[in-house]
Design a protein around this motif. Structure first.
Motif, short mmCIF file in Angstrom:
data_model
loop_
_atom_site.label_atom_id
_atom_site.label_comp_id
_atom_site.label_asym_id
_atom_site.label_seq_id
_atom_site.Cartn_x
_atom_site.Cartn_y
_atom_site.Cartn_z
N LYS A 31 -5.09 9.51 0.53
CA LYS A 31 -3.59 10.45 1.16
C LYS A 31 -3.58 9.47 1.98
CE LYS A 31 -1.24 13.49 -0.23
NZ LYS A 31 -0.51 13.35 -0.88
N GLY A 32 -2.74 9.24 1.93
CA GLY A 32 -1.62 8.56 3.05
C GLY A 32 -1.84 7.34 3.80
N GLY A 33 -2.84 6.36 3.21
CA GLY A 33 -3.17 5.56 4.33
C GLY A 33 -2.16 3.98 3.99
N ARG A 34 -2.41 3.27 4.60
CA ARG A 34 -1.66 1.96 4.46
C ARG A 34 -2.04 1.23 3.32
NH1 ARG A 34 -0.60 -2.85 9.51
NH2 ARG A 34 0.59 -3.81 7.83
N VAL A 35 -1.51 1.11 2.27
CA VAL A 35 -2.34 0.02 1.18
C VAL A 35 -1.56 -1.23 1.55
CG1 VAL A 35 -2.55 -0.66 -1.07
CG2 VAL A 35 -1.84 1.69 -0.37
N LYS A 41 2.32 -7.66 -3.96
CA LYS A 41 2.54 -7.89 -2.70
C LYS A 41 2.92 -6.72 -1.97
CE LYS A 41 4.78 -11.98 -4.52
NZ LYS A 41 4.46 -11.97 -5.55
N LEU A 42 2.14 -5.27 -1.95
CA LEU A 42 2.65 -3.97 -1.34
C LEU A 42 1.57 -3.57 0.01
CD1 LEU A 42 2.85 -1.38 -2.00
CD2 LEU A 42 1.55 -0.87 -3.22
N ASP A 43 2.82 -3.54 1.27
CA ASP A 43 1.81 -3.43 2.68
C ASP A 43 2.69 -1.91 2.53
OD1 ASP A 43 1.44 -2.82 5.16
OD2 ASP A 43 2.03 -5.20 5.69
N ALA A 44 2.83 -1.07 2.86
CA ALA A 44 2.97 0.57 2.98
C ALA A 44 2.49 0.80 2.99
CB ALA A 44 4.55 0.64 1.84
N ILE A 45 2.57 2.79 3.43
CA ILE A 45 1.93 4.02 3.26
C ILE A 45 2.41 4.40 2.06
CG2 ILE A 45 1.53 6.32 4.47
CD1 ILE A 45 1.41 3.86 6.21
N ARG A 46 0.68 4.87 0.98
CA ARG A 46 0.68 5.52 -0.05
C ARG A 46 0.06 6.03 -0.56
NH1 ARG A 46 5.46 3.36 0.01
NH2 ARG A 46 6.42 1.45 -1.32
N ASP A 47 -0.74 6.90 -1.58
CA ASP A 47 -1.55 7.70 -2.12
C ASP A 47 -1.92 6.73 -3.04
OD1 ASP A 47 -0.73 9.26 -0.45
OD2 ASP A 47 -0.26 10.34 -2.08
N ILE A 55 -9.26 2.73 -10.48
CA ILE A 55 -7.50 3.03 -9.78
C ILE A 55 -7.02 2.79 -10.68
CG2 ILE A 55 -4.96 2.07 -8.40
CD1 ILE A 55 -8.13 2.01 -6.85
N ALA A 56 -6.07 4.83 -10.41
CA ALA A 56 -5.00 5.29 -11.55
C ALA A 56 -4.02 5.14 -11.33
CB ALA A 56 -5.74 6.46 -12.26
N SER A 57 -3.14 4.79 -10.17
CA SER A 57 -2.14 5.46 -9.44
C SER A 57 -1.72 4.99 -8.68
CB SER A 57 -1.39 7.16 -9.92
OG SER A 57 -0.09 7.01 -9.36
N VAL A 58 -1.00 4.15 -7.73
CA VAL A 58 -0.80 4.21 -6.47
C VAL A 58 0.65 4.41 -6.67
CG1 VAL A 58 -0.06 2.29 -4.85
CG2 VAL A 58 -2.22 2.62 -6.30
N ALA A 59 1.06 5.14 -5.58
CA ALA A 59 2.15 5.81 -5.40
C ALA A 59 2.61 7.04 -4.24
CB ALA A 59 2.75 7.33 -6.25
N ALA A 60 4.14 7.07 -3.38
CA ALA A 60 4.57 7.40 -2.25
C ALA A 60 3.98 8.91 -1.98
CB ALA A 60 6.14 7.92 -2.20
N THR A 74 -4.10 9.37 6.58
CA THR A 74 -3.75 8.95 7.59
C THR A 74 -3.93 7.72 9.44
OG1 THR A 74 -2.20 10.79 6.99
CG2 THR A 74 -1.82 9.49 9.45
N GLY A 75 -3.22 6.88 8.77
CA GLY A 75 -3.81 6.33 10.20
C GLY A 75 -4.76 4.47 9.65
N LEU A 76 -5.51 5.01 8.27
CA LEU A 76 -6.37 3.84 8.29
C LEU A 76 -5.57 2.71 7.55
CD1 LEU A 76 -8.86 6.70 7.26
CD2 LEU A 76 -8.67 5.01 9.41
#
Length: 128
Positions: A31-35, A41-47, A55-60, A74-76
């Motif tokens: 939860k809540g890591g910087r992916v 092309k992803l650089d965002a906070i995601r679960d 990996i089954a899902s990457v979502a907000a 969080t913060g990782l």
């Protein structure tokens, strides 16, 4: 007798439906890591949800109740895998020698602790 069998069948079916609804969809949730995933092309906070080792899902925002276990990242930084391109990994039993002992690492114990999925050893075993 017939009524009690019908009631038992209904109760069994209802219990199966309730159990299916309470079974978590994922095995593990980060939860809540910087992916950081350059390939996608992803650089965002995601679960990140994992099921059966994949990996089954990457979502907000994935609800923690949807997984057997959830951890707060969080913060990782969460990334698919890192490659260490300079490793002296010729791990042997010769102490104080270039080709083993204390001057090399045991890749099987070192890499996972360092979040490295792949290593490259370009010849630390020596020319012989």
């Amino acid at each position: 007798m017939r009524t009690s069998l019908s009631a038992f069948a209904f109760a069994s079916a209802l219990a199966a439906v309730v159990a299916a609804q309470n079974t978590p969809e994922y095995d593990f949730l980060i939860k809540g890591g910087r992916v950081v995933d350059p390939q996608n092309k992803l650089d965002a906070i995601r679960d990140v949800a994992i099921k059966d080792g994949r990996i089954a899902s990457v979502a907000a925002n994935i609800a923690p109740a949807r997984a057997l276990k959830a951890v707060d990242a969080t913060g990782l930084i969460v990334t698919p895998g890192l490659i260490d391109i300079h490793v002296h990994g010729f791990f042997g039993d010769k102490n104080d020698s270039y080709a083993g002992g204390g001057w090399s690492i045991d890749p099987d114990s070192f890499a996972p602790r360092s979040c490295v999925t792949t290593i490259t050893d370009a010849g630390s075993s020596g020319w012989r």
